[in-house]
Design a protein around this motif. Sequence first.
Motif, PDB file in Angstrom:
ATOM      1  N   ILE A   1      28.589  -4.934   7.132  1.00 27.85           N
ATOM      2  CA  ILE A   1      27.617  -5.163   6.065  1.00 27.85           C
ATOM      3  C   ILE A   1      26.592  -6.173   6.566  1.00 27.85           C
ATOM      4  O   ILE A   1      26.950  -7.267   7.008  1.00 27.85           O
ATOM      5  N   LEU A   2      25.322  -5.776   6.518  1.00 22.61           N
ATOM      6  CA  LEU A   2      24.252  -6.634   7.002  1.00 22.61           C
ATOM      7  C   LEU A   2      23.716  -7.537   5.891  1.00 22.61           C
ATOM      8  O   LEU A   2      23.763  -7.183   4.710  1.00 22.61           O
ATOM      9  N   LYS A   3      23.209  -8.693   6.285  1.00 23.33           N
ATOM     10  CA  LYS A   3      22.632  -9.618   5.317  1.00 23.33           C
ATOM     11  C   LYS A   3      21.406  -9.008   4.663  1.00 23.33           C
ATOM     12  O   LYS A   3      21.196  -9.121   3.448  1.00 23.33           O
ATOM     13  N   TYR A   4      20.560  -8.354   5.498  1.00 24.01           N
ATOM     14  CA  TYR A   4      19.392  -7.643   4.992  1.00 24.01           C
ATOM     15  C   TYR A   4      19.458  -6.212   5.499  1.00 24.01           C
ATOM     16  O   TYR A   4      19.741  -5.984   6.684  1.00 24.01           O
ATOM     17  N   PRO A   5      19.214  -5.212   4.662  1.00 20.19           N
ATOM     18  CA  PRO A   5      19.296  -3.816   5.103  1.00 20.19           C
ATOM     19  C   PRO A   5      18.155  -3.456   6.048  1.00 20.19           C
ATOM     20  O   PRO A   5      17.099  -4.099   6.034  1.00 20.19           O
ATOM     21  N   ILE A   6      18.376  -2.432   6.852  1.00 25.03           N
ATOM     22  CA  ILE A   6      17.325  -1.905   7.712  1.00 25.03           C
ATOM     23  C   ILE A   6      17.051  -0.462   7.303  1.00 25.03           C
ATOM     24  O   ILE A   6      17.780   0.120   6.499  1.00 25.03           O
ATOM     25  N   LYS A   7      16.014   0.117   7.849  1.00 26.53           N
ATOM     26  CA  LYS A   7      15.626   1.484   7.509  1.00 26.53           C
ATOM     27  C   LYS A   7      16.705   2.470   7.942  1.00 26.53           C
ATOM     28  O   LYS A   7      17.217   2.387   9.059  1.00 26.53           O
ATOM     29  N   ASP A   8      17.051   3.398   7.061  1.00 24.30           N
ATOM     30  CA  ASP A   8      18.049   4.414   7.386  1.00 24.30           C
ATOM     31  C   ASP A   8      17.659   5.209   8.628  1.00 24.30           C
ATOM     32  O   ASP A   8      16.479   5.500   8.851  1.00 24.30           O
TER      33      ASP A   8
ATOM     34  N   GLY B   1      22.983   3.871   3.958  1.00 21.10           N
ATOM     35  CA  GLY B   1      23.341   2.519   3.575  1.00 21.10           C
ATOM     36  C   GLY B   1      24.513   1.918   4.311  1.00 21.10           C
ATOM     37  O   GLY B   1      24.875   0.769   4.081  1.00 21.10           O
ATOM     38  N   LYS B   2      25.122   2.681   5.224  1.00 18.04           N
ATOM     39  CA  LYS B   2      26.274   2.198   5.978  1.00 18.04           C
ATOM     40  C   LYS B   2      25.921   2.039   7.458  1.00 18.04           C
ATOM     41  O   LYS B   2      25.169   2.836   8.019  1.00 18.04           O
ATOM     42  N   VAL B   3      26.492   1.006   8.076  1.00 20.40           N
ATOM     43  CA  VAL B   3      26.236   0.742   9.489  1.00 20.40           C
ATOM     44  C   VAL B   3      27.344   1.370  10.326  1.00 20.40           C
ATOM     45  O   VAL B   3      28.529   1.150  10.086  1.00 20.40           O
ATOM     46  N   LYS B   4      26.930   2.142  11.323  1.00 21.27           N
ATOM     47  CA  LYS B   4      27.866   2.859  12.175  1.00 21.27           C
ATOM     48  C   LYS B   4      27.619   2.482  13.633  1.00 21.27           C
ATOM     49  O   LYS B   4      26.479   2.509  14.108  1.00 21.27           O
ATOM     50  N   LEU B   5      28.683   2.099  14.356  1.00 19.06           N
ATOM     51  CA  LEU B   5      28.549   1.811  15.787  1.00 19.06           C
ATOM     52  C   LEU B   5      28.333   3.115  16.539  1.00 19.06           C
ATOM     53  O   LEU B   5      29.000   4.118  16.289  1.00 19.06           O
ATOM     54  N   ILE B   6      27.388   3.105  17.494  1.00 15.61           N
ATOM     55  CA  ILE B   6      27.096   4.335  18.224  1.00 15.61           C
ATOM     56  C   ILE B   6      27.195   4.192  19.739  1.00 15.61           C
ATOM     57  O   ILE B   6      27.326   5.178  20.433  1.00 15.61           O
ATOM     58  N   ASP B   7      27.134   2.975  20.279  1.00 12.82           N
ATOM     59  CA  ASP B   7      27.147   2.841  21.735  1.00 12.82           C
ATOM     60  C   ASP B   7      27.438   1.401  22.127  1.00 12.82           C
ATOM     61  O   ASP B   7      26.928   0.459  21.529  1.00 12.82           O
TER      62      ASP B   7
END
Length: 225
Positions: free
Chosen positions: A37-44, A70-76
């Motif tokens: 969960i980020l403090k401030y959201p970023i663009k989808d 709205g969810k953060v996913k690790l990709i690399d």
Amino acid sequence: MNKILSLCLISTIVLFANFFPSTIHTTIAKIKDDQIILKYPIKDKTSCAIVHDYGNNIKALTFMCKQENGKVKLIDSDIIHHDSIPTINTKPQVGDSVIGGYLYDNVLLLAPNEEVYKNLTKQYNKKWIHPDLYALFLSQEGDDKVTKESLKSFAKRYQIGLVMIVKSNQIALYDPYSKDIVATKSYKTDTKKAKYPFYMHFEELDSGWFAKKDGNYYQEMEIFK
């Protein structure tokens, strides 16, 4: 007349300024059940880099991730391509810095011809990576067409954040890490004036798909939807 032309040019530059996603700096506020969960959201669909502070003025990029629905996913985790640097295994932690739109000022432009390439590169102040470099990369890798995987490998090697792709009726901004289109804009081109496989200075390269003369630039670019 000159004033009208100047106003049109300024309007075009402003529109393109809004076209590119902004780079956003935030931090990891919470990690719950592997959900970041980020403090401030970023663009989808925008990729972001996680930076860990090891102390003693030592910081390192540890992961690439993207925000989706709205969810953060690790990709690399293999962010920087260098044979002499080991892969960092530090897991994301609360307090880590997050850069949304990492390297978005470094842009590779794939265009159908020189006229379109020059017009677009004049309209926005970016660090433009010339497609000649990508053409050489593909030739050395033996790839026979533009692919999302080759763009990701190229982006990692040359520190590129975005690929601007000119299609028959629009321009798409493609993030090679998230493998998503992050923005589109209407743009008309003359489909009869397209160089295959894309605009570059080389007439022919000895290896890979560049020995082939036949093909359709716009059809190749349809993989980016």
